[in-house]
Enzyme design. Structure first.
Site, mmCIF file in Angstrom:
data_model
loop_
_atom_site.group_PDB
_atom_site.id
_atom_site.type_symbol
_atom_site.label_atom_id
_atom_site.label_comp_id
_atom_site.label_asym_id
_atom_site.label_seq_id
_atom_site.Cartn_x
_atom_site.Cartn_y
_atom_site.Cartn_z
ATOM 1 N N GLU A 1 28.397 29.418 32.767
ATOM 2 C CA GLU A 1 28.953 30.570 33.495
ATOM 3 C C GLU A 1 29.356 31.697 32.547
ATOM 4 O OE1 GLU A 1 28.448 30.707 36.506
ATOM 5 O OE2 GLU A 1 28.611 28.723 37.420
ATOM 6 N N HIS B 1 37.580 29.107 35.406
ATOM 7 C CA HIS B 1 36.901 28.724 36.655
ATOM 8 C C HIS B 1 37.087 27.238 36.893
ATOM 9 C CE1 HIS B 1 33.826 27.897 39.602
ATOM 10 N NE2 HIS B 1 33.147 27.156 38.748
ATOM 11 N N HIS C 1 37.084 24.022 40.415
ATOM 12 C CA HIS C 1 36.742 23.698 41.799
ATOM 13 C C HIS C 1 38.001 23.226 42.530
ATOM 14 C CE1 HIS C 1 32.512 22.762 39.953
ATOM 15 N NE2 HIS C 1 32.795 24.052 39.943
ATOM 16 N N GLU D 1 56.441 32.601 47.578
ATOM 17 C CA GLU D 1 56.240 33.362 46.340
ATOM 18 C C GLU D 1 54.823 33.895 46.139
ATOM 19 O OE1 GLU D 1 58.157 31.336 43.091
ATOM 20 O OE2 GLU D 1 60.084 31.859 44.001
ATOM 21 N N HIS E 1 32.469 26.570 46.596
ATOM 22 C CA HIS E 1 32.273 26.238 45.180
ATOM 23 C C HIS E 1 33.595 26.152 44.422
ATOM 24 C CE1 HIS E 1 29.829 26.852 41.232
ATOM 25 N NE2 HIS E 1 31.027 26.384 40.957
HETATM 26 O O1 2HA Z 1 29.304 23.284 35.592
HETATM 27 O O2 2HA Z 1 31.566 24.693 37.343
HETATM 28 O O3 2HA Z 1 29.960 26.642 38.119
HETATM 29 C C1 2HA Z 1 30.340 24.130 35.471
HETATM 30 C C2 2HA Z 1 30.553 24.855 36.724
HETATM 31 C C3 2HA Z 1 29.498 25.774 37.172
HETATM 32 ZN ZN ZN Z 2 31.736 25.654 39.189
#
Ligand code: 2HA
Ligand code: ZN
Length: 284
Positions: A127, A150, A152, A180, A221
């Site tokens: 990413e 990032h 999930h 909050e 995602h």
């Molecule tokens: O593999 O989360 O979006 C890593 C991730 C791709």
């Molecule tokens: Zn991801």
């Protein structure tokens, strides 16, 4: 690895003792423990200062070079610590060198120079386009910006199945879930359409949203968060995830009382934040 003290010879030290490596190892472990980074899910990148890096690593010794997906002139000369592509967050703490990398964008912005880590031929996160483009946009708005993260986050991801993806309505619901929230993310969250991950297109769409929001949802995602520190980016995602968790617990139950629009307005006033226009009036 070495570090220098005034009037002393360089001392060899372990990767785990280097503060910016240690912090990445700890945060990736925490994200995995929260269940947000199954298998190789998630990625983190953090801008480092040259002096910070030079204190521990030989910045004149380039181990390997990579071609980024596109030239990143805006980030020329910048140093980053990043997670590796395909690497499991649960493993970082035991093998930082195999799972993380410290790199510099070359002076012409067209290459990445590996200074430490990504051992055994590993490469930076898939990413990276979204990270680089987001860093570029956030730095334009906030000179203190350093981190893009990032993962999930479970309930946030779940909520993207059952809630409208209108970003104002989505933000409004989250603000109503915990007192909050409006203070922590008064800038609201951005939402992009579902897209193929790892592509420059999703990177561009994410960065476009980062012009106005520090958090961007990828439906079905996960989430991207930005901040001046790892704690800030993590805390932002943690707060959104907590609100989404409450939503997933209560959305199907009869609601007896809620945080009202007036109370949200009072909160913003009391904490000196300006809610992003359009959200308080958003209909869900
Ligand atoms: O593999 O989360 O979006 C890593 C991730 C791709
Ligand atoms: Zn991801």
């Amino acid at each position: 690895m070495y570090t220098t003290m005034p009037d002393q010879q360089p001392i060899r030290i372990q990767a785990e003792q280097i503060p910016f490596i240690r912090e990445m190892a700890k945060i990736t472990r925490n994200m995995w423990r929260f269940g947000w980074d199954e298998r190789n899910g998630g990625n983190v990148s953090c801008i480092l200062d040259e002096q910070q890096v030079a204190q521990y690593l030989d910045i004149h010794h380039v181990i390997r070079r990579f071609e980024p997906a596109f030239p990143v002139h805006e980030l020329a000369g910048r140093y980053f610590i990043v997670t590796g592509s395909g690497k499991y967050f649960k493993n970082v703490i035991d093998d930082p060198e195999g799972n993380l990398g410290v790199l510099r964008v070359s002076e012409n912005g067209e290459q990445l120079e590996l200074l430490w880590g990504l051992s055994n031929g590993a490469v930076p996160t898939s990413e990276l386009p979204a990270h680089f483009m987001s860093h570029i946009e956030r730095l334009k708005i906030d000179p203190q910006h350093r981190v893009v993260m990032h993962n999930h986050a479970t309930h946030t991801l779940a909520m993207t199945f059952v809630h409208t993806l209108d970003e104002n309505a989505f933000t409004r619901t989250l603000w109503e879930m915990c007192t909050e929230c409006i203070v922590v993310f008064s800038d609201g969250i951005g939402v992009i359409p579902w897209m193929v991950p790892g592509s420059s297109e999703i990177g561009r769409a994410t960065a476009q949203k980062m012009k106005e929001h520090r958090a961007v949802l990828w439906p079905q995602h996960g989430i991207f968060g930005a901040g001046a520190t790892i704690d800030e980016a993590f805390g932002l995602i943690e707060t959104i995830e907590k609100a989404a968790q409450i939503y997933m617990k209560i959305a199907h139950l009869p609601i007896q009382q809620r945080i009202t629009e007036q109370q949200l307005t009072d909160l913003a006033q009391a904490f000196g934040v300006t809610p992003r226009p359009g959200i308080l009036k958003a209909t869900i």
